[in-house]
Design a protein around this motif. Structure first.
Motif, short mmCIF file in Angstrom:
data_model
loop_
_atom_site.label_atom_id
_atom_site.label_comp_id
_atom_site.label_asym_id
_atom_site.label_seq_id
_atom_site.Cartn_x
_atom_site.Cartn_y
_atom_site.Cartn_z
N GLY A 1 0.65 -1.25 0.07
CA GLY A 1 0.03 -0.01 -0.11
C GLY A 1 0.86 1.25 0.18
N GLU A 2 0.19 2.26 -0.29
CA GLU A 2 1.15 3.59 -0.29
C GLU A 2 2.11 3.87 0.76
N PHE A 3 1.51 3.83 1.81
CA PHE A 3 2.48 3.82 2.87
C PHE A 3 2.46 2.81 3.98
N ASP A 4 2.57 1.60 3.46
CA ASP A 4 2.64 0.34 4.21
C ASP A 4 4.05 0.01 4.55
N PHE A 5 4.66 -0.06 5.85
CA PHE A 5 6.05 -0.38 6.31
C PHE A 5 5.89 -0.80 7.62
N GLY A 6 6.84 -1.58 8.03
CA GLY A 6 7.31 -1.90 9.30
C GLY A 6 8.36 -1.04 10.04
N THR A 7 8.28 -0.95 11.18
CA THR A 7 9.26 -0.32 12.03
C THR A 7 9.78 -1.12 13.07
N ILE A 8 11.13 -1.12 13.08
CA ILE A 8 11.83 -1.83 14.35
C ILE A 8 12.50 -0.58 14.92
N THR A 9 12.32 -0.47 16.47
CA THR A 9 13.03 0.41 17.25
C THR A 9 13.71 -0.22 18.47
N ILE A 10 15.12 -0.28 18.35
CA ILE A 10 16.03 -1.03 19.51
C ILE A 10 16.52 0.18 20.32
N THR A 11 16.13 0.22 21.72
CA THR A 11 16.71 1.09 22.55
C THR A 11 17.49 0.55 23.69
N ALA A 12 18.31 1.37 24.25
CA ALA A 12 19.22 1.08 25.45
C ALA A 12 19.13 2.13 26.55
N GLY A 13 18.77 1.80 27.40
CA GLY A 13 18.62 2.97 28.45
C GLY A 13 17.30 3.67 28.20
N ASN A 14 17.31 4.89 28.28
CA ASN A 14 16.51 5.85 27.90
C ASN A 14 16.19 5.95 26.46
N GLY A 15 17.31 5.93 25.73
CA GLY A 15 16.94 6.03 24.38
C GLY A 15 17.51 7.69 23.80
N ALA A 16 18.37 7.83 23.16
CA ALA A 16 18.65 9.25 22.75
C ALA A 16 18.12 9.42 21.63
N VAL A 17 17.91 10.79 21.45
CA VAL A 17 17.39 11.29 19.96
C VAL A 17 18.14 12.32 19.60
N GLY A 18 18.79 12.26 18.20
CA GLY A 18 19.70 13.02 17.61
C GLY A 18 18.97 14.27 17.13
N ASP A 19 19.78 15.15 16.73
CA ASP A 19 19.50 16.29 16.13
C ASP A 19 18.99 16.31 14.59
N GLY A 20 19.37 15.49 13.83
CA GLY A 20 19.05 15.22 12.41
C GLY A 20 19.56 16.24 11.43
N LEU A 21 21.01 16.89 11.81
CA LEU A 21 21.64 17.47 10.79
C LEU A 21 22.85 16.68 10.33
N LYS A 22 23.10 16.74 9.11
CA LYS A 22 24.26 16.01 8.50
C LYS A 22 25.21 17.00 7.86
N SER A 23 26.44 16.64 7.72
CA SER A 23 27.26 17.75 7.29
C SER A 23 28.21 17.04 6.27
N TYR A 24 28.61 17.38 5.20
CA TYR A 24 29.62 16.63 4.38
C TYR A 24 30.58 17.65 4.04
N THR A 25 31.95 17.32 3.93
CA THR A 25 32.98 18.51 3.55
C THR A 25 33.80 17.75 2.39
N GLN A 26 34.15 18.70 1.59
CA GLN A 26 35.22 18.45 0.54
C GLN A 26 34.43 17.76 -0.44
N THR A 27 33.28 17.77 -0.69
CA THR A 27 32.47 17.11 -1.78
C THR A 27 33.04 17.47 -3.08
N ILE A 28 33.33 16.80 -4.20
CA ILE A 28 33.75 17.10 -5.51
C ILE A 28 32.94 16.44 -6.41
N LEU A 29 32.23 17.43 -7.36
CA LEU A 29 31.65 17.16 -8.74
C LEU A 29 32.65 17.40 -9.79
N ASN A 30 32.62 16.50 -10.89
CA ASN A 30 33.23 16.68 -12.10
C ASN A 30 32.19 17.15 -13.01
#
Length: 349
Positions: free
Chosen positions: A157-186
Motif C-alpha cells: 500500500g502507499e505507506f505500508d511499512f514496518g518499523t523496528i526500534t531498538i533502545t538501550a537505557g532511555n534512548g537518545a534522540v539526535g538532532d537530524g543535521l548532517k554535514s559533508y565536507t570536500q565534496t567534489i563533482l566533475n
C-alpha cells in the motif's frame, strides 16, 4: 546555453545492470533463535504490535535477530531497509555478518520466483551507547523503489511499512543535521564516466553512466558552460547534453533519455544563492528551518565563497558553501563545496 564537456552522448545506447541470483540463503527464515517478529501485510495496518516492533536491549553494540515477514497481493521484487541511529539521518542498512543478494541502490533483491510472501531472519544492530536508539524502517516494492520515498512502487500500500526500534537505557534522540565536507563533482564527460551528480540523502557522488538503477537517487548535477561558467542544476532540470564542438548532427540528450528513467521520476532540487544566512553558524537542524523553498532549480556563475540555500524534493532543507572551483571540462573541471542538510525525513510529502 552551451556545455563545454559533452562529446557524443547519444552513442551511449546500453548500460550494464547488475545480475541477480536471488541468493538470500543466509537470511531465509523463520528461525526459532529469536522471539521477535515483524509482520507487514494488507490486513494489519492497525496492528501496532506487529508493524511497530519495539525492543529494549542491555547488550550494546551487538545483534538481535528478528523474523521479518511480508505478504502482498502483488509480486514483491525488492526489500528496502533504512536505518537511523539516535534520531539521525536514515541511511540504507548495511548487512555485516549475513550475505544477501543486493541491488545497486542497496535494496535486497527478491527476484527469482513469485514472491508474494517471504520471511527473512535478519540480524539488526543494537545501539552502541548506553542511551542509544536505532530505528529501522522496512518496506517492499514491486520494482525499483527509493530510500527516501516509501510510497514509490510499494507492494502492499502507499505507506505500508514496518518499523523496528531498538533502545538501550532511555534512548537518545539526535538532532537530524548532517554535514559533508570536500565534496567534489566533475563536469560531465561524453563517455558518462565523470562523477557529475550527487544525492544529499547519502552524500554519494554518481557517474552519469550508472543509469536507471541509480538516477532516481540523484538530486543535482554540476556542469561548466561557456557563458554561465560553474553551475549546479537539479536532475529534473539539468540541461540537455550535446556535443561541445557544435556538431549539428549530434542530437540533444536529456538525463531521462540517457538513463532510461522517466522524467517525472527525476528529482527536483530547488536552489538559490543567499547572503542572509551564515553557513558557519549552522550547528543544528532547527537552524535551517527558516529556509524558504527557492523558485529556481539552477544556479550559475558560481564563485568561491558563494553560499546557497536549497530544499530537496523530499522537503529537506540545507545549505552549500563553495570552497573551490577548477574551471574547465571533464575531470579537469571540478567544484568543491561543504554542505549541511536535514536528512532524517524519509517519506516524500
Amino acid at each position: 546555453m552551451k556545455l563545454k564537456s559533452i562529446l557524443t552522448l547519444f552513442i551511449i545506447t546500453a548500460i550494464t545492470f547488475s545480475c541477480s541470483s536471488d541468493d538470500n540463503t543466509d537470511i531465509q527464515g523463520p528461525s526459532t533463535e529469536t522471539t521477535y517478529e515483524l509482520i507487514v501485510n494488507t490486513t494489519n495496518a492497525g496492528n501496532i504490535v506487529e508493524r511497530d516492533l519495539k525492543i529494549t536491549t542491555a547488550e550494546l553494540n551487538s545483534k538481535v535477530k528478528v523474523n521479518v515477514t511480508f505478504t502482498s497481493e502483488q509480486s514483491m521484487r525488492r526489500l528496502y531497509i533504512a536505518k537511523s541511529e539516535n534520531g539521525g539521518t536514515y541511511e540504507p542498512f548495511a548487512f555485516t555478518n549475513q550475505q544477501v543478494d543486493k541491488k545497486k541502490d542497496g535494496s535486497v533483491d527478491l527476484v527469482g520466483d513469485d514472491k508474494k510472501t517471504f520471511t527473512f531472519n535478519i540480524d539488526f544492530d543494537t545501539p552502541k551507547t548506553v542511551d542509544g536508539t536505532i530505528t529501522y524502517i522496512l518496506w517492499a516494492t514491486t520494482g525499483r523503489g527509493d530510500f527516501r520515498d516509501v510510497s514509490k512502487r510499494n507492494a502492499i500500500g502507499e505507506f505500508d511499512f514496518g518499523t523496528i526500534t531498538i533502545t538501550a537505557g532511555n534512548g537518545a534522540v539526535g538532532d537530524g543535521l548532517k554535514s559533508y565536507t570536500q565534496t567534489i563533482l566533475n563536469a560531465p564527460l561524453g563517455d558518462g564516466s565523470s562523477g557529475t551528480f550527487m544525492s544529499v540523502f547519502d552524500g554519494e557522488i554518481y557517474k552519469i553512466n550508472e543509469g536507471e538503477e541509480l538516477a532516481a537517487l540523484w538530486d543535482f548535477g554540476y556542469y561548466y558552460g561557456d557563458t554561465n561558467k560553474a553551475s549546479l542544476a537539479s536532475t529534473s532540470n539539468y540541461p540537455s547534453l550535446f556535443n561541445h564542438d557544435n556538431d549539428i548532427n549530434t542530437p540533444l540528450v536529456a538525463v531521462s533519455t540517457l538513463t532510461g528513467v522517466a522524467q517525472e521520476e527525476l528529482n527536483n532540487f530547488y536552489i538559490a544563492k543567499t547572503t542572509e544566512i551564515d553557513f558557519d553558524a549552522i550547528t543544528k537542524r532547527a537552524d535551517l528551518d527558516a529556509i524558504v523553498k527557492p523558485d529556481t532549480e539552477v544556479v550559475t556563475k558560481l564563485i568561491v565563497g558563494d553560499i546557497l540555500i536549497f530544499v530537496d524534493d523530499y522537503g529537506n532543507k540545507g545549505m552549500i558553501k563553495i570552497t573551490e572551483i577548477v574551471p574547465g571540462i571533464g575531470t579537469s573541471g571540478k567544484i568543491t563545496f561543504d554542505i549541511k542538510v536535514q536528512t532524517s525525513q524519509i517519506f516524500k510529502p
